[in-house]
Write a protein that holds these residues in place. Sequence first.
Motif, mmCIF file in Angstrom:
data_model
loop_
_atom_site.group_PDB
_atom_site.id
_atom_site.type_symbol
_atom_site.label_atom_id
_atom_site.label_comp_id
_atom_site.label_asym_id
_atom_site.label_seq_id
_atom_site.Cartn_x
_atom_site.Cartn_y
_atom_site.Cartn_z
ATOM 1 N N VAL A 139 0.848 -1.190 0.000
ATOM 2 C CA VAL A 139 0.000 0.000 0.000
ATOM 3 C C VAL A 139 0.882 1.238 0.000
ATOM 4 N N VAL A 140 0.373 2.295 -0.587
ATOM 5 C CA VAL A 140 1.097 3.571 -0.596
ATOM 6 C C VAL A 140 0.957 4.225 0.776
ATOM 7 N N PRO A 141 1.944 5.047 1.171
ATOM 8 C CA PRO A 141 3.174 5.387 0.433
ATOM 9 C C PRO A 141 4.266 4.347 0.629
ATOM 10 N N PHE A 142 5.110 4.188 -0.381
ATOM 11 C CA PHE A 142 6.305 3.349 -0.264
ATOM 12 C C PHE A 142 7.456 4.058 -0.958
ATOM 13 N N ARG A 143 8.672 3.724 -0.532
ATOM 14 C CA ARG A 143 9.863 4.448 -0.964
ATOM 15 C C ARG A 143 10.807 3.510 -1.692
ATOM 16 N N THR A 144 11.466 4.052 -2.739
ATOM 17 C CA THR A 144 12.421 3.276 -3.527
ATOM 18 C C THR A 144 13.690 4.090 -3.728
ATOM 19 N N LYS A 145 14.853 3.463 -3.534
ATOM 20 C CA LYS A 145 16.131 4.147 -3.675
ATOM 21 C C LYS A 145 16.603 4.137 -5.126
ATOM 22 N N ALA A 146 17.525 5.041 -5.427
ATOM 23 C CA ALA A 146 18.102 5.098 -6.774
ATOM 24 C C ALA A 146 18.861 3.821 -7.068
ATOM 25 N N GLY A 147 18.724 3.332 -8.301
ATOM 26 C CA GLY A 147 19.403 2.110 -8.713
ATOM 27 C C GLY A 147 18.666 0.845 -8.328
ATOM 28 N N SER A 148 17.440 0.969 -7.824
ATOM 29 C CA SER A 148 16.673 -0.223 -7.435
ATOM 30 C C SER A 148 15.269 -0.129 -8.019
ATOM 31 N N ALA A 149 14.564 -1.235 -7.973
ATOM 32 C CA ALA A 149 13.214 -1.310 -8.532
ATOM 33 C C ALA A 149 12.317 -2.064 -7.564
#
Length: 211
Positions: A139-149
């Motif tokens: 469920v939102v919100p969720f966070r993603t770092k650069a270089g990942s999916a």
Amino acid sequence: MSGIGPLEPGEGTRARDNTPPPVPRSAGRARMFLAAWYDRNRRTALTLVALAVLLGGAGALFATRPRPAPPPSAPRPAQVPYPAQAVAVTFLDGRRTPAGAPPRSFSFAVLVSVESGPPVTVTRVTQPYAGLSLRTDPVVPFRTKAGSARKITITMHVTHCRGVPMNAGLPFLDVTLRNTRAIQIHGFILGSRYARHLSRALKVACSNSAP
């Protein structure tokens, strides 16, 4: 016939006078005053002359001094990209509808990739059709770092069939993104595979023969 005795000067002739011409009275007085002042203030005059020479030499040295090279400019920090410039959303495939979903629901998976910059938070996912609602897992919100999916499962529910497109040409998802630079709502077009999957799922959900 030779003359006898000294020659008489001609008319208008003057004898040469070796005495200097008289000095004008005013110029003589000025020279006498300067000479007397110099005698009385010789040390001060010499000091002023030496100071003028010193200042002139110092000015010349200052004007011709070697100048240090300017320090190298610091590199400009890389600008943080807008979140929509750093994120890609890709359709993967259809998924089994989770247990407990209401009738006329279907699911599919997308991949949310952050290519550069600081981490990006997905705060909301919506779609433009009035006859559909959706939820995401996670469920939102969720966070993603650069270089990942991150793989996201989206479950859509048909609330009324008259508000859905049976043959969607370029369907898209509205995704709200946030990073340290900005908050943006961006519409991601997921391509022809997603369009075909959505059209089939809507026809099944709104068909009288649907299970």
